[in-house]
Design a protein around this motif. Structure first.
Motif, mmCIF file in Angstrom:
data_model
loop_
_atom_site.group_PDB
_atom_site.id
_atom_site.type_symbol
_atom_site.label_atom_id
_atom_site.label_comp_id
_atom_site.label_asym_id
_atom_site.label_seq_id
_atom_site.Cartn_x
_atom_site.Cartn_y
_atom_site.Cartn_z
ATOM 1 N N SER A 1 0.862 -1.186 0.000
ATOM 2 C CA SER A 1 0.000 0.000 0.000
ATOM 3 C C SER A 1 0.893 1.228 0.000
ATOM 4 C CB SER A 1 -0.897 0.008 1.247
ATOM 5 O OG SER A 1 -1.758 -1.104 1.243
ATOM 6 N N LYS A 2 0.695 2.081 -0.975
ATOM 7 C CA LYS A 2 1.546 3.262 -1.078
ATOM 8 C C LYS A 2 1.242 4.220 0.060
ATOM 9 C CE LYS A 2 3.518 6.302 -4.573
ATOM 10 N NZ LYS A 2 3.484 6.677 -6.009
ATOM 11 N N PRO A 3 2.253 4.604 0.826
ATOM 12 C CA PRO A 3 2.012 5.459 1.993
ATOM 13 C C PRO A 3 1.694 6.895 1.598
ATOM 14 C CG PRO A 3 4.355 5.089 1.714
ATOM 15 C CD PRO A 3 3.666 4.226 0.697
ATOM 16 N N GLN A 4 0.925 7.562 2.456
ATOM 17 C CA GLN A 4 0.646 8.977 2.271
ATOM 18 C C GLN A 4 1.821 9.776 2.830
ATOM 19 O OE1 GLN A 4 -2.140 10.226 0.683
ATOM 20 N NE2 GLN A 4 -2.536 8.056 0.214
ATOM 21 N N LEU A 5 2.377 10.643 1.997
ATOM 22 C CA LEU A 5 3.552 11.405 2.404
ATOM 23 C C LEU A 5 3.226 12.885 2.504
ATOM 24 C CD1 LEU A 5 6.216 9.761 0.035
ATOM 25 C CD2 LEU A 5 5.744 9.191 2.433
ATOM 26 N N PRO A 6 3.941 13.606 3.358
ATOM 27 C CA PRO A 6 3.783 15.066 3.398
ATOM 28 C C PRO A 6 4.057 15.669 2.029
ATOM 29 C CG PRO A 6 5.112 14.288 5.247
ATOM 30 C CD PRO A 6 4.921 13.125 4.332
#
Length: 335
Positions: free
Chosen positions: A314-319
């Motif tokens: 799952s692609k992480p949510q990044l700033p």
């Protein structure tokens, strides 16, 4: 006409086979002992062999096939049929990294060999038979033990260290200089390489310089050396100066990957580097992606590369202003 067509078809098939072979990754086989071997990572176990981490430093054109096994010497590796299995898989152009010594030193007859005699003979056998199968042998001598004791403690079996706790550790005062424990077992591979005109990497000297440079205290961070309560997988602690932990395996694998590329320049174009590697099989710094991302975010404004070896993630949510780059390898993909 038919003959012409048949000839053209054969030529086309040959070209297709050659092309397919060109696309096949080159395999680097590894044979050796526990300092190189793949490890059990269940229940958070932290021990790693440096060969387990080597894939992190070569791209997908190189495939690491690690056959090293805990407790094996040149003699037992041959007698158990492990070398035959490597030869069965080898094709021309593959490499074999050969690194033994820790267990050839031991007294049991099923493992013991002598430098200048049976140890050299077995190393030469690996070199000769690799070449007979079209492979390219690379001899390495054994990595050092973290031994700062003026007189090396008796050590009849490195494998017993896994059954010890911190309080079982050797009660001896350490000095400031790393003391050799391998003697002629570290010299013999160089001698064999010279006689047989074989590639050689002085892993003993390289790891000596690494550990001596870190010093008595910092060098503990490379090994399975934990105070009680410091590492959940070994709650009672451990003083293991032979085997590497996750960090140590990564450091040594990077060091020896560079040395290998210097010795065999053809491999340099496949050398790769990332700040962190994520791999569920335990070859990298992290088993899961989020801890790697968290570590990357702690690096402030530094650009960070995270490579992922295989699997779906799952692609992480990044700033928004994150400077993290992901590299997907070995068929890794986002869900």
């Amino acid at each position: 006409m038919n003959r012409l067509l048949t000839g053209a078809a054969v030529a086309l098939l040959t070209l297709m086979l050659i092309s397919a072979n060109d696309r096949r990754p080159t395999t680097i086989f590894m044979i050796g002992d526990s300092t190189m071997a793949n490890k059990d990572i269940s229940n958070g176990k932290q021990e790693r062999g440096w060969g387990m981490a080597l894939q992190c430093f070569f791209d997908d054109n190189i495939r690491i096939d690690n056959h090293a096994v805990n407790g094996r010497s040149t003699l037992s590796f041959i007698n158990e049929g492990r070398w035959d299995k490597v030869l069965e898989k080898m094709v021309p152009g593959d490499y074999v990294i050969i690194q033994f010594g820790h267990n050839d030193e031991k007294s049991p007859k099923d493992r013991h060999t002598d430098p200048g005699s049976t140890f050299d003979y077995n190393l030469a056998k690996f070199v000769r038979e690799t070449r007979e199968h079209g492979g390219i042998p690379v001899l390495m001598n054994c990595v050092v033990r973290r031994n700062y004791f003026v007189a090396a403690p008796e050590n009849d079996d490195d494998e017993k260290l896994r059954a010890t706790t911190f309080k079982d550790g050797v009660k001896m005062v350490e000095g400031d200089s790393l003391i050799d424990t391998h003697g002629l077992y570290a010299v013999a591979p160089r001698d064999v390489a010279r006689r047989m005109h074989c590639h050689f990497v002085d892993a003993n000297q390289l790891t000596h310089d690494l550990e001596q440079g870190l010093g008595r205290e910092a060098s503990k961070k490379l090994h399975m050396w934990f105070l009680p309560g410091e590492e959940p997988s070994v709650p009672d602690g451990r003083q293991d100066n032979t085997h590497y932990n996750v960090h140590g395996a990564q450091v040594v694998a990077r060091l020896l990957a560079d040395a290998l590329c210097e010795e065999v320049p053809l491999l340099k174009k496949y050398r790769t580097e990332a700040d962190f590697t994520v791999d569920r099989r335990g070859r990298g710094n992290y088993l899961d992606l989020q801890p790697a991302v968290d570590a990357a975010l702690l690096r402030s404004n530094a650009t960070t590369t995270i490579q992922i070896l295989g699997g779906e993630w799952s692609k992480p949510q990044l700033p928004r202003k994150s400077k993290i780059t992901f590299v997907l390898r070995e068929g890794a993909q986002w869900k």
